[in-house]
Design a protein around this motif. Structure first.
Motif, PDB file in Angstrom:
ATOM      1  N   GLU A  63       0.830  -1.210   0.000  1.00  0.00           N
ATOM      2  CA  GLU A  63       0.000   0.000   0.000  1.00  0.00           C
ATOM      3  C   GLU A  63       0.864   1.261   0.000  1.00  0.00           C
ATOM      4  O   GLU A  63       0.554   2.245  -0.687  1.00  0.00           O
ATOM      5  N   ARG A  66       2.097   1.683  -3.509  1.00  0.00           N
ATOM      6  CA  ARG A  66       0.994   2.132  -4.374  1.00  0.00           C
ATOM      7  C   ARG A  66       0.743   3.618  -4.186  1.00  0.00           C
ATOM      8  O   ARG A  66       0.634   4.376  -5.147  1.00  0.00           O
ATOM      9  N   ARG A  97      -1.137   1.374 -13.106  1.00  0.00           N
ATOM     10  CA  ARG A  97      -0.272   2.544 -13.267  1.00  0.00           C
ATOM     11  C   ARG A  97      -0.609   3.271 -14.571  1.00  0.00           C
ATOM     12  O   ARG A  97      -0.742   4.487 -14.594  1.00  0.00           O
TER      13      ARG A  97
END
Length: 188
Positions: A63, A66, A97
């Motif tokens: 996370e 990200r 992405r």
């Protein structure tokens, strides 16, 4: 009343880890007529603290990475939104992405450059670097082997300076409908 600011241009160097994106990005700067920012994703990640008081779980690390990448997309867009030209050194190694960048950079002049390098040379470079997990580069090769890009360079035997010159020479010849626009249309 102030005049509207021209949005900056973006060159996205997309390729596997150790393919030479950073070297090409640095070599491009003195070849381009206007001032450009070279903003590699690794530079943003390097700003994050590496020392903290607890051990993160794998899910927390995923996370964190990200969120770093989402922030990177928006940082590039922020620079370009006020007229700065930006060279991105960034692997599109996960589908989200690209999807997020297609959204965040909608309306920007993005040139997508495919940076290729042979798998054997990627392995050699990765081992020489010593700062990447072994196998990362070769695991990414097929991800970047797509046909839609504006410019392609091969760093297997061409120097970063040679690749940068090819990119700089090709930029003025590109048509208005670039790969990012075609990818955006295909995603709809």
């Amino acid at each position: 009343m102030t005049e509207p600011v021209r949005r900056g241009r973006v060159i996205l160097l997309n390729g596997a880890s150790s393919s030479g994106k950073s070297s090409i990005g640095r070599a491009l700067l003195p070849l381009l007529a206007d001032p450009w920012f070279f903003v590699p994703v690794d530079a943003l990640g390097a700003l994050r603290s590496t020392e903290h008081t607890r051990v993160l779980t794998d899910a927390e690390i995923a996370e964190m990475l990200r969120k770093t990448r989402l922030g990177y997309h928006r940082a590039v867009a922020a620079l370009a939104s006020v007229g700065n030209d930006v060279i991105m050194d960034y692997p599109l190694s996960e589908r989200w992405r690209l999807r997020d960048l297609l959204d965040v950079l909608d309306g920007y002049d993005v040139t997508l450059v495919h940076v290729h390098c042979s798998p054997d040379e990627l392995v050699r470079r990765e081992r020489a670097r010593g700062d990447r997990p072994v196998g990362l580069a070769t695991s990414q090769v097929s991800i970047f082997d797509h046909a839609d890009h504006d410019i392609a360079v091969d760093t297997t035997t061409t120097s970063p300076e040679g690749c940068a010159k090819s990119i700089a020479d090709a930029l003025p010849t590109l048509t208005a409908t670039k790969a990012f626009n075609r990818l955006r249309i295909a995603a709809c």
